[in-house]
Write an enzyme that holds these catalytic residues in place. Structure first.
Site, PDB file in Angstrom:
ATOM      1  N   LYS A 106       4.762   0.257  10.544  1.00  0.00           N
ATOM      2  CA  LYS A 106       4.719   1.552   9.870  1.00  0.00           C
ATOM      3  C   LYS A 106       4.422   2.680  10.858  1.00  0.00           C
ATOM      4  O   LYS A 106       4.989   3.757  10.775  1.00  0.00           O
ATOM      5  CB  LYS A 106       3.613   1.530   8.818  1.00  0.00           C
ATOM      6  CG  LYS A 106       4.125   1.284   7.428  1.00  0.00           C
ATOM      7  CD  LYS A 106       2.974   1.178   6.449  1.00  0.00           C
ATOM      8  CE  LYS A 106       3.398   0.345   5.251  1.00  0.00           C
ATOM      9  NZ  LYS A 106       2.289  -0.070   4.416  1.00  0.00           N
TER      10      LYS A 106
ATOM     11  N   ARG B 130       5.422 -13.382   9.015  1.00  0.00           N
ATOM     12  CA  ARG B 130       6.132 -12.140   8.727  1.00  0.00           C
ATOM     13  C   ARG B 130       7.460 -12.103   9.466  1.00  0.00           C
ATOM     14  O   ARG B 130       7.661 -12.824  10.451  1.00  0.00           O
ATOM     15  CB  ARG B 130       5.276 -10.930   9.066  1.00  0.00           C
ATOM     16  CG  ARG B 130       4.961 -10.759  10.527  1.00  0.00           C
ATOM     17  CD  ARG B 130       3.810  -9.786  10.756  1.00  0.00           C
ATOM     18  NE  ARG B 130       4.103  -8.433  10.323  1.00  0.00           N
ATOM     19  CZ  ARG B 130       3.394  -7.786   9.394  1.00  0.00           C
ATOM     20  NH1 ARG B 130       2.366  -8.349   8.826  1.00  0.00           N
ATOM     21  NH2 ARG B 130       3.704  -6.549   9.058  1.00  0.00           N
TER      22      ARG B 130
ATOM     23  N   GLU C 188       0.884  -1.162   0.000  1.00  0.00           N
ATOM     24  CA  GLU C 188       0.000   0.000   0.000  1.00  0.00           C
ATOM     25  C   GLU C 188       0.924   1.215   0.000  1.00  0.00           C
ATOM     26  O   GLU C 188       1.846   1.279   0.817  1.00  0.00           O
ATOM     27  CB  GLU C 188      -0.869  -0.015   1.270  1.00  0.00           C
ATOM     28  CG  GLU C 188      -1.947   1.017   1.210  1.00  0.00           C
ATOM     29  CD  GLU C 188      -2.752   1.143   2.501  1.00  0.00           C
ATOM     30  OE1 GLU C 188      -2.708   0.237   3.350  1.00  0.00           O
ATOM     31  OE2 GLU C 188      -3.420   2.188   2.642  1.00  0.00           O
TER      32      GLU C 188
HETATM   33  P1  ATP Z   1       0.920  -2.437   7.937  1.00  0.00           P
HETATM   34  O1  ATP Z   1       1.166  -3.789   8.545  1.00  0.00           O
HETATM   35  O2  ATP Z   1       1.623  -1.335   8.640  1.00  0.00           O
HETATM   36  O3  ATP Z   1      -0.485  -2.188   7.550  1.00  0.00           O
HETATM   37  P2  ATP Z   1       2.305  -3.576   5.824  1.00  0.00           P
HETATM   38  O4  ATP Z   1       3.667  -3.615   6.405  1.00  0.00           O
HETATM   39  O5  ATP Z   1       1.466  -4.789   5.744  1.00  0.00           O
HETATM   40  O6  ATP Z   1       1.556  -2.441   6.543  1.00  0.00           O
HETATM   41  P3  ATP Z   1       1.920  -3.368   3.004  1.00  0.00           P
HETATM   42  O7  ATP Z   1       2.248  -2.235   2.132  1.00  0.00           O
HETATM   43  O8  ATP Z   1       0.512  -3.792   3.075  1.00  0.00           O
HETATM   44  O9  ATP Z   1       2.444  -2.934   4.396  1.00  0.00           O
HETATM   45  O10 ATP Z   1       2.843  -4.621   2.696  1.00  0.00           O
HETATM   46  C1  ATP Z   1       3.156  -5.060   1.401  1.00  0.00           C
HETATM   47  C2  ATP Z   1       3.526  -6.520   1.439  1.00  0.00           C
HETATM   48  O11 ATP Z   1       4.639  -6.735   2.291  1.00  0.00           O
HETATM   49  C3  ATP Z   1       2.392  -7.353   1.971  1.00  0.00           C
HETATM   50  O12 ATP Z   1       2.242  -8.491   1.144  1.00  0.00           O
HETATM   51  C4  ATP Z   1       2.830  -7.734   3.340  1.00  0.00           C
HETATM   52  O13 ATP Z   1       2.319  -8.982   3.707  1.00  0.00           O
HETATM   53  C5  ATP Z   1       4.360  -7.762   3.218  1.00  0.00           C
HETATM   54  N1  ATP Z   1       4.973  -7.474   4.509  1.00  0.00           N
HETATM   55  C6  ATP Z   1       4.794  -6.393   5.270  1.00  0.00           C
HETATM   56  N2  ATP Z   1       5.488  -6.486   6.420  1.00  0.00           N
HETATM   57  C7  ATP Z   1       6.151  -7.666   6.380  1.00  0.00           C
HETATM   58  C8  ATP Z   1       7.032  -8.355   7.276  1.00  0.00           C
HETATM   59  N3  ATP Z   1       7.388  -7.845   8.459  1.00  0.00           N
HETATM   60  N4  ATP Z   1       7.516  -9.558   6.892  1.00  0.00           N
HETATM   61  C9  ATP Z   1       7.179 -10.080   5.703  1.00  0.00           C
HETATM   62  N5  ATP Z   1       6.349  -9.497   4.822  1.00  0.00           N
HETATM   63  C10 ATP Z   1       5.830  -8.309   5.150  1.00  0.00           C
END
Ligand code: ATP
Ligand code: MG
Length: 566
Positions: A281, A271, A45
């Site tokens: 974030k 994750r 996003e």
């Molecule tokens: P938030 O959790 O703050 O809403 P987000 O970190 O999920 O945001 P996105 O932009 O939705 O942010 O993430 C993009 C992609 O990265 C998604 O597929 C998400 O699953 C993956 N992602 C985000 N954080 C992690 C993490 N800590 N480890 C592995 N993958 C991640």
């Protein structure tokens, strides 16, 4: 969160590059599901900067596409006009490219599908599978029930398809204020899975969108959008993090109940959680906005723009992602694992250089004033093909302050009165004395050199000494700003329990010094990385370095000094 399991040791060998998702894909290829195609996507996003957790997802999605002869789409999940900005889109694309991946022509935005998603919504409404609800957000929440209690039907659930279609069209036309109505799927308010209790799929937001401008005032919600975007793009394997496991039935419902062009499947993995760091974030924004760090690309932040500036390499980041693997078990990865991957990547390729970080003057009393003696050293000790570097030895040198001890502790093999030590790539010297200032601080050390001992000459090594210290000529040294970065947090799990995580910031995560460097470092190009002998890996800062006047950031020390601190 429960007590974190013990992290793997930083020097653990890399696990086999396979993982359960790759096994699923191999099986799909054997069975012919998806006609042998593999199409993944990375779907951020655009509401912030990417961090190391995203790197795991990037390596997984783009790595699978690369290794299975498929492709990976870059897709922006831009359904929330309130928080999204073009600045983030640019930065995200630049970070994914920096990581070494390319989406070719497959740059997509969920907002490109707004019309299609809306057409699907009208279809759902006319079939009686969706309805306009006019409860307030609070009322909807109150009716949703809990994990142990079923939800209750909204009084608006029985609206007819015609009524719903009329209301939906008027919502789209802008007749209603934010929050007046929402569109919901008509599933099951008593489902044990809360995600299936008539999930919201559209809401009214009178907001300008970074790409569609004011064309829309209703916006589709994440679950609905994500599943359908995957289907529209013919994604075969939609890989996301574990918190979406409970959303999978809804994902499946969407792609099974609409005339989509393709049937994608969702798989979930754990994750990344990294010790001594925060990856949410919300906290990253807080750290930047409260001035705890110097912006999004502060080298101490786990953002990809931050680690890039820190001197980490994309290859080192990929190595890290390979080593931590992919599984369904929640775990914590020790920061030491990341740092070791960076060292292991840099060790074979970083040119060596000398920088004296805490300079103390050494005077060779029997070395003639004005004499300039050339010395040379390999650019890399194991790669003669990288060539040699030259620097002058003169009567006055800078050495490290802690390479001299007036009263040496047991086992100290460097300079102290009467002791002999080798000046790396130069001569053996014997310490003859030292000068102190009025406060009692040592301001200069005196020595004599032994002429027959120059490195690289016959017989030089016959003089056995245990210490081997680095130095630069006072007259020729390049004075450079060096930023000694360390871990941003002083504890593995910042903010455990109710504690304010900012209380766990490491007060010495950044120290700025002026180092005395080997003169050749004047030519360091921005982003060029070096091993400063005996100190660690450093990079010429990509923003602040000027031609002839580099500024260096410490990427990582040579050894893990945190392992014993725990
Ligand atoms: P938030 O959790 O703050 O809403 P987000 O970190 O999920 O945001 P996105 O932009 O939705 O942010 O993430 C993009 C992609 O990265 C998604 O597929 C998400 O699953 C993956 N992602 C985000 N954080 C992690 C993490 N800590 N480890 C592995 N993958 C991640
Ligand atoms: Mg998310």
């Amino acid at each position: 969160m429960s007590k974190p399991p013990k992290p793997p040791s930083p020097s653990a060998p890399p696990p086999a590059p396979s993982n359960f998702i790759r096994s699923i894909i191999e099986e799909d290829q054997r069975s012919g599901r998806h006609g042998g195609q593999v199409t993944t996507r990375f779907p951020p996003e655009p509401n912030g900067y990417l961090h190391i957790g995203h790197a795991k997802s990037i390596c997984l999605n783009f790595g699978i596409a690369r290794d299975f002869g498929g492709r990976c789409h870059m897709r922006f999940d831009d359904t929330n006009p309130a928080k999204e900005e073009t600045e983030y889109v640019e930065s995200i694309m630049s970070s994914v490219r920096w990581m070494g991946f390319d989406w070719g022509e497959h740059l997509h935005f969920a907002s490109d599908y707004f019309q299609q998603l809306y057409d699907y919504a009208e279809l759902l409404v006319s079939r009686g599978d969706a309805y306009v609800d006019s409860l307030s957000a609070d009322e909807i929440r109150a009716c949703r029930g809990t994990l142990t209690e079923p939800g209750r039907d909204s009084p608006y659930r029985t609206r007819t398809p015609d009524e719903n279609l009329d209301l939906l069209r008027r919502m789209k036309a802008g007749e209603f204020p934010d929050g007046a109505h929402v569109l919901r799927l008509k599933l099951d308010m008593r489902s044990p899975n809360i995600n299936l209790r008539d999930p919201l799929i559209y809401r009214i937001r009178h907001q300008t969108h970074h790409r569609t401008g004011d064309a829309w005032c209703i916006y589709p919600l994440y679950d609905y959008t994500h599943a359908l975007s995957d289907a529209i793009e013919h994604i075969t394997h939609s890989i996301c993090t574990l918190e979406f496991e409970d959303h999978r039935p809804l994902y499946d419902w969407c792609v099974d109940n609409l005339p989509v062009p393709y049937r994608p499947y969702q798989y979930e993995f754990a994750r990344l959680n990294l010790t001594y760091a925060v990856l949410s974030k919300r906290r990253l924004i807080d750290l930047v906005e409260s001035g705890c760090v110097d912006g999004w690309d502060d080298p101490r932040l786990p953002t990809l723009v931050g680690v890039r500036r820190r001197g980490y390499t994309p290859e080192g980041m990929q190595l890290f992602c390979e080593r931590i693997g992919v599984s369904k078990a929640e775990s914590w990865i020790d920061m030491g694992v990341l740092e070791q991957a960076i060292r292991d990547d840099l060790e074979p390729k970083a040119p060596r250089a000398i920088a004296v970080l805490s300079p103390l003057r050494l005077v060779i009393d029997n070395f003639p004033e004005g004499r300039i003696e050339p010395c040379s050293a390999p650019v890399h000790p194991h790669h003669p093909e990288m060539g040699r570097r030259e620097f002058p030895l003169t009567r006055e040198l800078w050495i490290e302050r802690d390479d001299f001890e007036e009263t040496p502790p047991k086992g100290y093999f460097r300079l102290s009165p009467g002791a002999e030590v080798r000046l790396r790539y130069g001569y053996v010297v014997r310490c003859t004395g030292f000068d102190k200032d009025d406060s009692g601080a040592v301001v200069a050390v005196h020595c004599e050199y032994l002429p027959e001992t120059k490195s690289g000459t016959p017989g030089a090594d016959s003089r056995k000494v245990k210490g081997n210290i680095h130095w630069v000529s006072v007259d020729h040294a390049l004075a450079a700003e060096v930023r000694l970065y360390d871990r941003l947090f002083a504890v593995p799990h910042p903010g455990t329990g109710e504690r304010d995580y900012k209380l766990d910031l490491n007060p010495s995560s950044k120290t700025v010094i002026t180092a005395q460097c080997e003169p050749g470092l004047a030519g360091a190009a921005p982003e060029q990385r070096f091993q400063f002998e005996r100190h660690g890996y450093f990079v010429a800062d990509r923003i602040d370095s000027q031609p002839g006047a580099p500024v260096f950031n410490r990427a990582v020390t040579l050894k893990d000094s945190w392992a014993s601190r725990g």
